[in-house]
Structures are given as structure tokens and as C-alpha cells.
Design a protein around this motif. Structure first.
Motif, PDB file in Angstrom:
ATOM      1  N   ASN A   1       0.862  -1.303  -0.183  1.00 49.29           N
ATOM      2  CA  ASN A   1      -0.021  -0.151  -0.077  1.00 49.29           C
ATOM      3  C   ASN A   1       0.887   1.179  -0.103  1.00 49.29           C
ATOM      4  O   ASN A   1       0.247   2.461   0.431  1.00 49.29           O
ATOM      5  CB  ASN A   1      -0.823  -0.187   1.213  1.00 49.29           C
ATOM      6  N   ARG A   2       1.922   1.129  -0.421  1.00 54.05           N
ATOM      7  CA  ARG A   2       2.990   2.497  -0.418  1.00 54.05           C
ATOM      8  C   ARG A   2       3.708   2.035  -1.780  1.00 54.05           C
ATOM      9  O   ARG A   2       3.395   1.505  -2.668  1.00 54.05           O
ATOM     10  CB  ARG A   2       4.162   2.152   0.592  1.00 54.05           C
ATOM     11  N   LYS A   3       4.743   3.254  -1.922  1.00 54.90           N
ATOM     12  CA  LYS A   3       5.380   3.214  -3.088  1.00 54.90           C
ATOM     13  C   LYS A   3       6.239   1.873  -3.246  1.00 54.90           C
ATOM     14  O   LYS A   3       6.503   1.227  -2.083  1.00 54.90           O
ATOM     15  CB  LYS A   3       6.489   4.585  -3.353  1.00 54.90           C
ATOM     16  N   GLU A   4       6.559   1.592  -4.399  1.00 56.78           N
ATOM     17  CA  GLU A   4       7.545   0.221  -4.670  1.00 56.78           C
ATOM     18  C   GLU A   4       8.501   0.235  -3.820  1.00 56.78           C
ATOM     19  O   GLU A   4       9.256   1.231  -3.978  1.00 56.78           O
ATOM     20  CB  GLU A   4       7.820   0.183  -6.207  1.00 56.78           C
ATOM     21  N   PRO A   5       8.943  -0.824  -2.904  1.00 54.80           N
ATOM     22  CA  PRO A   5      10.208  -0.957  -2.233  1.00 54.80           C
ATOM     23  C   PRO A   5      11.267  -1.214  -3.323  1.00 54.80           C
ATOM     24  O   PRO A   5      11.117  -1.693  -4.246  1.00 54.80           O
ATOM     25  CB  PRO A   5       9.749  -2.448  -1.386  1.00 54.80           C
TER      26      PRO A   5
END
Length: 228
Positions: free
Chosen positions: A179-183
């Protein structure tokens, strides 16, 4: 006198034995704290929790703070924060996990703590995510960030408690999403959960992170795992 009055209206008793706590004790007295079944898994590689994930999902490290035994002090504490709104117990146990992790050789590499998420409906019913509270307590000690919304649960599922090993895997397959920017490859994320039995939930969370960014490094930490 003020302290006595506070204790009268807000009992300052040990959650394990019921005896009054000293001014320096929190949640548990020293004697009950020493009775908690510590695993020590954070100190060595290829421990029983790490071996659960071998061949299933690539992780850097895996540990659980305590052994979960029926009718023990730890079970009572877990029931307190899961079913009796005792958020303070989850924060306390999270701090203990943090102190345990500081005994490891790898904790300084952690970028952020990512708690296993609850479905929105269950979150509304409980009012908080117990894994997120554990992570908050850990972060106080480790001085790192908590990505409370790093993962989201996209499907409501029944409790895992009474399911078989196979049913546990089926129950959580493909129900989490990043649910965040791409790790990226520089991040080392520590997934946090309360009780781990087969590892199915943490495995599903790890796969969700890896699907979003294949270079991310992942470790896992549960408050408790199956008995000795």
C-alpha cells in the motif's frame, strides 16, 4: 497518599499474579516477567522460526519472542490486548520484543516495521490493530519507523485459530497488497504479527511485498510462536 488513592481507583496490579506492582514495574512484576517463556531465537540463524519459511519465501531473518503455551501468562496477556481493549499490554510487549531484537546482530539494518494489517471491518470493531501496537512498542526501543499502512488486507477472512495447516494457507492466500510506493533494494522491512503457528499469514504478507518490489529485503518477527 495521592499514590494510594490512585491505586484505589486504578489498581496497579500485576497482570500475571495480581500482586501490587512497584513504582518501576509495568504490566508484570519481575517474577512474572521472568516466567514468560522466552525463545532467544533472535540471537541465532537457522532457528525453528526461520526454518518454517525455508523454500516458501525468501527472508533475511525470522524470530518470535516467546513460546505460546495454553493457559499461561502470555496467553492471558494476548487475550487482554485482542479482546479486552488493553492496548497498553500490546505496547508493553512490543517494547519487550524491541529489547530482545537489540540482542541480535541484525536489528540495526531494519528500515521500518510493517505490521500485519486487519481488514477494515475488523479494525472498526476492535478499534485498533494489535500488530501495529506491538510495532509501535518495538519502534520506541529500536528508534525506527513504523509503516502502519504499508500493507492492506483486501479480503475479510475468518480467524485462523481453529483451522488446519492447509486451511490456514488457503485462508490468507492473495489477501494482502502493498500500500506504499514500490520498495527498493535498500529497504529492509520487518513484518510484525502477534501469534505465528504455520507462518501462513506472514508468508502471504512477504509475498505481497515482493510482488510490489522484488529487491526488497524482508525479515519477520512474531510476538509468540507455537509451544516448545
Amino acid at each position: 497518599m495521592l499514590q494510594a488513592l490512585l491505586h484505589l481507583f486504578y489498581p496497579h496490579a500485576c497482570e500475571g499474579c495480581g500482586h501490587e506492582l512497584s513504582r518501576t514495574e509495568k504490566i508484570l512484576c519481575i517474577r512474572c516477567s521472568l516466567r514468560l517463556p522466552v525463545t532467544g531465537f533472535q540471537k541465532f540463524a537457522q532457528n525453528p522460526v526461520e526454518r518454517i519459511f525455508w523454500g516458501r519465501v525468501p527472508i533475511q531473518h525470522a524470530t518470535a519472542g516467546y513460546f505460546f503455551n495454553q493457559q499461561g501468562i502470555l496467553q492471558s496477556l494476548i487475550h487482554g490486548f485482542k479482546y479486552r481493549k488493553r492496548e497498553d499490554i500490546a505496547l508493553f510487549l512490543g517494547r519487550q520484543l524491541g529489547f530482545q531484537l537489540k540482542e541480535s546482530a541484525w536489528w540495526k539494518d531494519i528500515t521500518a516495521l510493517v505490521p500485519v494489517p486487519l481488514h477494515a471491518a475488523k479494525f472498526r470493531h476492535r478499534g485498533y490493530n494489535q500488530a501495529a501496537l506491538l510495532a509501535e512498542g518495538m519502534a520506541e526501543v529500536l528508534k525506527c519507523g513504523v509503516w502502519a499502512n504499508g500493507l492492506k488486507r483486501t479480503v475479510f477472512t475468518d480467524t485462523q485459530t481453529r483451522k488446519s495447516r492447509t486451511d490456514r494457507w488457503d485462508n490468507v492466500e492473495n489477501i494482502f497488497a502493498w500500500n506504499r510506493k514500490e520498495p527498493n533494494g535498500r529497504e529492509h522491512l520487518l513484518l510484525v504479527d502477534d501469534v505465528m503457528t504455520t507462518g501462513a499469514t506472514l508468508e502471504a504478507c512477504a509475498h505481497a511485498v515482493l510482488q510490489a518490489g522484488e529487491q526488497a529485503k524482508i525479515s519477520v518477527c512474531a510476538l509468540a510462536c507455537g509451544g516448545r
